[in-house]
Design a protein around this motif. Structure first.
Motif, mmCIF file in Angstrom:
data_model
loop_
_atom_site.group_PDB
_atom_site.id
_atom_site.type_symbol
_atom_site.label_atom_id
_atom_site.label_comp_id
_atom_site.label_asym_id
_atom_site.label_seq_id
_atom_site.Cartn_x
_atom_site.Cartn_y
_atom_site.Cartn_z
ATOM 1 N N ARG A 127 9.449 14.307 9.423
ATOM 2 C CA ARG A 127 9.464 14.031 10.567
ATOM 3 C C ARG A 127 10.246 15.160 11.555
ATOM 4 N N ARG A 128 10.611 16.713 11.028
ATOM 5 C CA ARG A 128 11.159 17.404 11.928
ATOM 6 C C ARG A 128 10.637 18.946 11.612
ATOM 7 N N GLY A 129 9.616 18.901 10.069
ATOM 8 C CA GLY A 129 9.219 19.788 9.563
ATOM 9 C C GLY A 129 8.054 19.673 9.555
ATOM 10 N N THR A 130 6.939 18.746 9.380
ATOM 11 C CA THR A 130 6.182 19.007 7.978
ATOM 12 C C THR A 130 4.821 17.245 9.146
ATOM 13 N N VAL A 131 5.389 16.434 10.366
ATOM 14 C CA VAL A 131 5.198 15.683 10.797
ATOM 15 C C VAL A 131 5.472 16.283 13.048
ATOM 16 N N GLY A 152 0.922 -1.157 -0.115
ATOM 17 C CA GLY A 152 -0.484 0.302 0.214
ATOM 18 C C GLY A 152 0.748 1.568 -0.199
ATOM 19 N N GLN A 153 0.553 2.220 0.267
ATOM 20 C CA GLN A 153 0.578 3.593 -0.045
ATOM 21 C C GLN A 153 0.413 4.465 1.060
ATOM 22 N N VAL A 154 1.424 5.549 1.471
ATOM 23 C CA VAL A 154 1.098 6.421 2.778
ATOM 24 C C VAL A 154 1.966 7.733 1.965
ATOM 25 N N ARG A 155 0.841 8.716 1.593
ATOM 26 C CA ARG A 155 1.315 10.717 2.149
ATOM 27 C C ARG A 155 0.717 11.294 2.921
ATOM 28 N N VAL A 156 1.971 12.317 3.122
ATOM 29 C CA VAL A 156 1.810 12.572 3.850
ATOM 30 C C VAL A 156 1.883 14.257 3.155
ATOM 31 N N ALA A 157 0.837 14.674 2.692
ATOM 32 C CA ALA A 157 1.518 16.200 2.211
ATOM 33 C C ALA A 157 2.274 16.327 1.001
ATOM 34 N N GLY A 158 1.780 15.814 0.535
ATOM 35 C CA GLY A 158 2.310 15.668 -1.357
ATOM 36 C C GLY A 158 4.056 14.399 -1.307
ATOM 37 N N HIS A 159 4.175 13.745 -0.310
ATOM 38 C CA HIS A 159 5.296 12.854 0.014
ATOM 39 C C HIS A 159 4.889 11.515 0.251
ATOM 40 N N ASP A 160 5.218 10.864 -0.843
ATOM 41 C CA ASP A 160 4.566 9.651 -0.823
ATOM 42 C C ASP A 160 6.165 8.631 0.266
ATOM 43 N N LEU A 161 5.865 8.278 1.426
ATOM 44 C CA LEU A 161 6.551 8.151 2.446
ATOM 45 C C LEU A 161 7.411 6.374 1.565
ATOM 46 N N GLY A 162 6.695 5.598 1.168
ATOM 47 C CA GLY A 162 7.556 4.550 1.015
ATOM 48 C C GLY A 162 8.680 4.720 0.112
ATOM 49 N N ASP A 199 2.286 20.311 8.771
ATOM 50 C CA ASP A 199 0.935 19.676 8.846
ATOM 51 C C ASP A 199 -0.299 18.856 9.094
ATOM 52 N N LEU A 200 0.725 18.433 9.481
ATOM 53 C CA LEU A 200 0.078 16.599 10.074
ATOM 54 C C LEU A 200 0.360 17.223 11.950
ATOM 55 N N LEU A 201 -0.281 16.370 12.269
ATOM 56 C CA LEU A 201 -0.280 16.610 14.158
ATOM 57 C C LEU A 201 -0.623 14.811 14.690
ATOM 58 N N ILE A 202 0.367 14.080 14.740
ATOM 59 C CA ILE A 202 -0.188 13.095 15.453
ATOM 60 C C ILE A 202 -0.111 13.226 16.836
ATOM 61 N N ALA A 203 -0.845 12.559 17.860
ATOM 62 C CA ALA A 203 -0.821 12.450 19.087
ATOM 63 C C ALA A 203 -1.613 10.777 19.180
ATOM 64 N N ASP A 204 -0.218 10.156 20.028
ATOM 65 C CA ASP A 204 -0.664 8.503 20.876
ATOM 66 C C ASP A 204 -0.812 8.632 21.906
#
Length: 252
Positions: free
Chosen positions: A110-114, A89-99, A190-195
């Motif tokens: 991880r330092r700037g976008t997330v 599968g594919q994961v895209r964040v703010a236009g970036h293909d993470l794979g 652009d994205l905040l991840i909170a676990d």
């Protein structure tokens, strides 16, 4: 608010056991997860943590990810945050293909976008609240004057303007999590991840943190994925994704 499944953008597609189509596009989407799976181990001991999951999340949206322990919440957040890679599968964040991204690109992401907020706060004990918030800005080599100004603004944003000089052990759990949130926002992601960001807090403090998250997301036009099992906090989300045994399941 209620869970949404295939009811217009942004859409979460329930994969279930059978294969499902990819997610429908959303205006100004920040996150796109398309038929993603992740398995740990092999053979009889294999753990299928995430199975054929698809969804999109748009700008200005707070999405809660719920499910029992072992349902796959943390694995899914790690895949979206670039801390892990899917098997398929594919994961895209703010236009970036993470794979397709190399380690350097993932590090920049991880330092700037997330931005990340964890249950255990993750503050550096010997640093003050202001210094903890400033760590990402130092890594990004932001000039000192600009860094100090941005840190002050962020501490005011989370209601800790008068606690800049205090170290983590001098702050309550709720205050420490507010510092962690300010730090996550330092580089304007652009994205905040909170676990499970409220997992170590009492219910009242946890709700105040979730209220703050929601206000920040809506005011700044960010996207947030928040893993939680607390029904009271789930109600504050714009949309809810439910995981069961690694599958994204439809609303009841």
């Amino acid at each position: 608010m209620s869970e949404q499944q295939q009811s217009g953008p942004p859409v979460a597609t329930a994969a279930g056991v059978a294969a499902a189509p990819g997610p429908t596009a959303t205006v100004d989407e920040v996150v796109r997860v398309d038929r993603v799976s992740r398995t740990f181990g092999r053979g009889e001991r294999a753990v299928h943590a995430v199975r054929d999951v698809s969804f999109v999340a748009g700008r200005g949206e707070l999405v809660a990810v719920r499910g029992r322990s072992g349902a796959g919440k943390t694995t899914l957040l790690n895949l979206v945050g670039g801390l892990d890679r899917p098997d398929s599968g594919q994961v895209r964040v703010a236009g970036h293909d993470l794979g397709a991204a190399g380690e350097r690109e993932l590090l920049r992401l991880r330092r700037g976008t997330v931005g990340f907020v964890f249950q255990t706060f993750g503050l550096i004990p010997i640093l003050s609240a202001a210094e903890n918030v400033g760590v990402p800005l130092r890594l990004a080599k932001v000039p000192a004057a600009e860094r100090e100004e941005r840190v002050a603004v962020l501490l005011e944003l989370v209601g800790l303007g008068g606690h800049a000089a205090q170290r983590p052990y001098e702050l309550s759990g709720g205050q420490q999590q507010r510092v962690a949130l300010a730090r996550a926002l330092a580089n304007e992601p652009d994205l905040l991840i909170a676990d499970e960001p409220t997992g170590q807090l009492d219910s009242e403090t946890g709700r105040s943190i979730m209220d703050l998250l929601r206000a920040v997301v809506h005011a700044r036009g960010m996207t947030a994925l928040v893993a939680t099992h607390d029904p009271a906090l789930i109600d504050l989300a714009d949309r809810t994704l439910t995981l069961r045994d690694g599958h994204l399941v439809p609303a009841p």
